[in-house]
Design a protein around this motif. Structure first.
Motif, PDB file in Angstrom:
ATOM      1  N   ILE A   1      24.987  -1.682   1.265  1.00 27.38           N
ATOM      2  CA  ILE A   1      23.784  -1.686   2.113  1.00 27.38           C
ATOM      3  C   ILE A   1      23.818  -2.955   2.945  1.00 27.38           C
ATOM      4  O   ILE A   1      23.945  -4.059   2.404  1.00 27.38           O
ATOM      5  CB  ILE A   1      22.501  -1.677   1.252  1.00 27.38           C
TER       6      ILE A   1
ATOM      7  N   GLN B   1      21.778  -5.214   5.783  1.00 20.37           N
ATOM      8  CA  GLN B   1      20.426  -5.343   6.324  1.00 20.37           C
ATOM      9  C   GLN B   1      20.293  -6.634   7.113  1.00 20.37           C
ATOM     10  O   GLN B   1      20.675  -7.706   6.625  1.00 20.37           O
ATOM     11  CB  GLN B   1      19.442  -5.358   5.157  1.00 20.37           C
TER      12      GLN B   1
ATOM     13  N   PHE C   1      15.946  -7.707  -6.029  1.00 17.95           N
ATOM     14  CA  PHE C   1      17.181  -7.979  -5.281  1.00 17.95           C
ATOM     15  C   PHE C   1      17.143  -7.506  -3.842  1.00 17.95           C
ATOM     16  O   PHE C   1      18.027  -7.783  -3.068  1.00 17.95           O
ATOM     17  CB  PHE C   1      18.438  -7.586  -6.058  1.00 17.95           C
TER      18      PHE C   1
ATOM     19  N   HIS D   1       5.952   2.253  -9.912  1.00 17.32           N
ATOM     20  CA  HIS D   1       6.438   3.490  -9.293  1.00 17.32           C
ATOM     21  C   HIS D   1       6.378   4.599 -10.327  1.00 17.32           C
ATOM     22  O   HIS D   1       6.721   4.388 -11.485  1.00 17.32           O
ATOM     23  CB  HIS D   1       7.906   3.354  -8.875  1.00 17.32           C
TER      24      HIS D   1
ATOM     25  N   HIS E   1       5.977  -3.949  -9.654  1.00 18.21           N
ATOM     26  CA  HIS E   1       6.399  -4.480  -8.352  1.00 18.21           C
ATOM     27  C   HIS E   1       5.282  -5.373  -7.793  1.00 18.21           C
ATOM     28  O   HIS E   1       4.116  -4.952  -7.764  1.00 18.21           O
ATOM     29  CB  HIS E   1       6.642  -3.339  -7.355  1.00 18.21           C
TER      30      HIS E   1
ATOM     31  N   PRO F   1       9.680  -0.220   0.604  1.00 18.40           N
ATOM     32  CA  PRO F   1       9.961   1.191   0.334  1.00 18.40           C
ATOM     33  C   PRO F   1       9.307   1.600  -0.985  1.00 18.40           C
ATOM     34  O   PRO F   1       9.311   0.838  -1.941  1.00 18.40           O
ATOM     35  CB  PRO F   1      11.490   1.255   0.220  1.00 18.40           C
TER      36      PRO F   1
HETATM   37  N1  GTA Z   1      16.464  -8.688  -9.374  1.00 19.78           N
HETATM   38  O1  GTA Z   1      20.087  -6.084 -10.378  1.00 19.78           O
HETATM   39  C1  GTA Z   1      18.941  -6.154  -9.942  1.00 19.78           C
HETATM   40  C2  GTA Z   1      18.203  -5.011  -9.515  1.00 19.78           C
HETATM   41  N2  GTA Z   1      18.466  -3.675  -9.428  1.00 19.78           N
HETATM   42  C3  GTA Z   1      19.692  -2.990  -9.797  1.00 19.78           C
HETATM   43  C4  GTA Z   1      17.370  -3.044  -8.948  1.00 19.78           C
HETATM   44  N3  GTA Z   1      16.407  -3.955  -8.720  1.00 19.78           N
HETATM   45  C5  GTA Z   1      16.881  -5.183  -9.052  1.00 19.78           C
HETATM   46  N4  GTA Z   1      16.300  -6.400  -9.004  1.00 19.78           N
HETATM   47  C6  GTA Z   1      17.005  -7.476  -9.416  1.00 19.78           C
HETATM   48  N5  GTA Z   1      18.281  -7.341  -9.888  1.00 19.78           N
HETATM   49  O2  GTA Z   1      12.630  -2.675  -6.540  1.00 19.78           O
HETATM   50  C7  GTA Z   1      15.060  -3.695  -8.237  1.00 19.78           C
HETATM   51  C8  GTA Z   1      15.013  -2.642  -7.131  1.00 19.78           C
HETATM   52  C9  GTA Z   1      13.614  -2.047  -7.314  1.00 19.78           C
HETATM   53  C10 GTA Z   1      13.299  -2.280  -8.786  1.00 19.78           C
HETATM   54  C11 GTA Z   1      13.332  -0.992  -9.564  1.00 19.78           C
HETATM   55  O3  GTA Z   1      14.322  -3.118  -9.295  1.00 19.78           O
HETATM   56  O4  GTA Z   1      15.203  -3.214  -5.869  1.00 19.78           O
HETATM   57  P1  GTA Z   1      12.183   1.365  -9.424  1.00 19.78           P
HETATM   58  O5  GTA Z   1      12.721   1.675 -10.783  1.00 19.78           O
HETATM   59  O6  GTA Z   1      10.820   1.799  -9.119  1.00 19.78           O
HETATM   60  O7  GTA Z   1      13.263   1.903  -8.432  1.00 19.78           O
HETATM   61  O8  GTA Z   1      12.237  -0.209  -9.180  1.00 19.78           O
HETATM   62  P2  GTA Z   1      13.230   2.201  -6.853  1.00 19.78           P
HETATM   63  O9  GTA Z   1      12.114   1.519  -6.200  1.00 19.78           O
HETATM   64  O10 GTA Z   1      13.418   3.646  -6.613  1.00 19.78           O
HETATM   65  O11 GTA Z   1      14.584   1.555  -6.456  1.00 19.78           O
HETATM   66  P3  GTA Z   1      15.033   0.953  -5.131  1.00 19.78           P
HETATM   67  O12 GTA Z   1      16.413   0.490  -5.411  1.00 19.78           O
HETATM   68  O13 GTA Z   1      14.058  -0.026  -4.627  1.00 19.78           O
HETATM   69  O14 GTA Z   1      15.113   2.200  -4.114  1.00 19.78           O
HETATM   70  C12 GTA Z   1      14.035   2.687  -3.365  1.00 19.78           C
HETATM   71  C13 GTA Z   1      14.437   2.807  -1.917  1.00 19.78           C
HETATM   72  O15 GTA Z   1      14.458   1.495  -1.357  1.00 19.78           O
HETATM   73  C14 GTA Z   1      15.841   3.351  -1.700  1.00 19.78           C
HETATM   74  O16 GTA Z   1      15.916   4.747  -1.687  1.00 19.78           O
HETATM   75  C15 GTA Z   1      16.149   2.753  -0.358  1.00 19.78           C
HETATM   76  O17 GTA Z   1      15.572   3.533   0.665  1.00 19.78           O
HETATM   77  C16 GTA Z   1      15.464   1.416  -0.365  1.00 19.78           C
HETATM   78  N6  GTA Z   1      16.380   0.328  -0.728  1.00 19.78           N
HETATM   79  C17 GTA Z   1      17.009   0.165  -1.901  1.00 19.78           C
HETATM   80  N7  GTA Z   1      17.785  -0.953  -1.913  1.00 19.78           N
HETATM   81  C18 GTA Z   1      17.643  -1.500  -0.693  1.00 19.78           C
HETATM   82  C19 GTA Z   1      18.191  -2.662  -0.089  1.00 19.78           C
HETATM   83  N8  GTA Z   1      19.024  -3.489  -0.746  1.00 19.78           N
HETATM   84  N9  GTA Z   1      17.829  -2.921   1.177  1.00 19.78           N
HETATM   85  C20 GTA Z   1      16.963  -2.119   1.827  1.00 19.78           C
HETATM   86  N10 GTA Z   1      16.398  -1.013   1.296  1.00 19.78           N
HETATM   87  C21 GTA Z   1      16.736  -0.700   0.074  1.00 19.78           C
END
Ligand code: GTA
Length: 328
Positions: free
Chosen positions: A75, A77, A197, A259, A270, A279
């Motif tokens: 990804i 950004q 992250f 979520h 969050h 998002p």
């Molecule tokens: N500090 O290793 C990590 C880590 N991981 C693997 C996930 N998270 C982490 N944080 C740290 N270290 O906010 C974070 C994620 C998320 C939270 C889990 O943990 O960033 P969730 O279980 O409700 O999952 O929360 P969620 O929200 O679906 O996951 P995520 O990854 O945020 O995805 C949602 C959407 O956000 C994706 O479909 C995409 O559209 C967008 N997105 C995801 N990653 C990115 C990115 N790096 N940049 C921009 N947009 C992104």
């Protein structure tokens, strides 16, 4: 588990070690945030096979490809411009006129390299589920009863969820230890608060932290009862206090929510800046922590019994299970 990598990394696997190092593996990088790992550009070997999603508005592109024969998602950004960097940017950039018309003019501004950094997130080895997660797709709203959770959702997530290894690494201080903003170590009401992250921590208008609970048996809000009120209240109070102290952002500027469905089934909250459009902060997925607390105070069985709605993507296996059960 459904999260098995498309191709596993062996312990001694060279790329696995490189990626671990890049992503802040404590053995390779005790800082946990990958600082100064730039001696080697692991992405130079990345071969794109598909664009999963791109957004001009969010200035983000999600790529699927191969890194040394392993499936990977990258990804990219563009990060927000910070006010503190503006003066230096104006003083040290190259400026090329694009057009001038009356009082209007546009330029290509080329800042020096250190003010022109992209955030790159690498998932390697990526599973098929990671690839699907980042792909643009049609979504369908599902209304899940408490019974549906037990008979359809719970068996599915027990079988096919993302690995929680990254969560356990944080709780056990094996990764990101130096990024922790606050910790309450109590096994019942304690949690770890650290930057998500997705946040580059350069500015607070897109602040994003997560509070991960120490309890290991709570998957999501579906499993919360009145017994968990002390835990939730503790996260609410101490999380907001810690953010005020570290970042100067008061509770009135924060959106604090769960979520449902989450991607990772270990209870976490969050904390995002109200000014940002994180998002997953829409009404179909976000549940404000303050609402959850009040609902549980009014009815301790609220989240076990009530119907909860959430969107599922077209190729989500959980959607297929709801269809098979005649619930859609
Ligand atoms: N500090 O290793 C990590 C880590 N991981 C693997 C996930 N998270 C982490 N944080 C740290 N270290 O906010 C974070 C994620 C998320 C939270 C889990 O943990 O960033 P969730 O279980 O409700 O999952 O929360 P969620 O929200 O679906 O996951 P995520 O990854 O945020 O995805 C949602 C959407 O956000 C994706 O479909 C995409 O559209 C967008 N997105 C995801 N990653 C990115 C990115 N790096 N940049 C921009 N947009 C992104």
């Amino acid at each position: 588990m459904g999260d098995a990598p498309l191709k596993r990394v062996n312990e001694g696997d060279e790329l696995g070690q490189k990626v671990k190092k890049q992503k802040g593996d404590p053995e390779a990088d005790p800082s946990g945030n990958g600082e100064e790992c730039g001696e080697e550009n692991i992405l130079s070997g990345f071969k794109t096979t598909a664009v999963l999603k791109d957004s001009a508005r969010e200035k983000t592109i999600f790529l699927h490809g191969k890194l040394d024969e392993q499936e990977a998602v990258v990804i990219l950004q563009k990060t927000p411009i910070t006010v503190v960097s503006v003066a230096e940017m104006f003083a040290s950039s190259k400026l090329k006129l694009e057009m001038r018309n009356d009082i209007y003019s546009t330029y290509q501004l080329q800042p020096p390299a250190h003010l022109n950094v992209l955030k790159a997130t690498v998932v390697c080895p990526a599973t098929e589920k990671h690839v699907k997660k980042y792909q643009v797709q049609e979504s369908f709203l599902v209304e899940e009863t408490g019974e549906d959770y037990l008979s359809i959702t719970l068996p599915y997530i027990q079988e096919k969820s993302f690995s929680l290894q990254w969560v356990f690494n944080i709780l056990e201080k094996k990764a990101e230890a130096d990024r922790i903003v606050y910790e309450d170590p109590d096994p019942d009401v304690g949690f770890v608060l650290l930057p998500d992250f997705k946040w580059d921590q350069k500015q607070t208008h897109d602040l994003y932290l997560i509070a991960i609970v120490h309890q290991r048996d709570l998957k999501s809000i579906r499993e919360l009862t009145a017994d968990h009120l002390p835990l939730l209240q503790n996260i609410c109070t101490k999380g907001k206090e810690a953010i005020l102290k570290r970042y100067g952002l008061p509770a009135s500027k924060l959106r604090v929510y769960f979520h449902y469905q989450p991607s990772y089934y270990h209870l976490h909250v969050h904390f995002t800046a109200l000014a940002s459009e994180a998002p997953g902060s829409g009404v179909e997925r976000a549940h404000l922590l303050s609402d959850v607390i009040q609902n549980l105070r009014a009815d301790g069985g609220f989240y076990r019994q009530r119907s909860l709605s959430f969107p599922l993507r077209a190729d989500d296996g959980l959607l297929a299970r709801f269809q098979q059960a005649g619930r859609l």
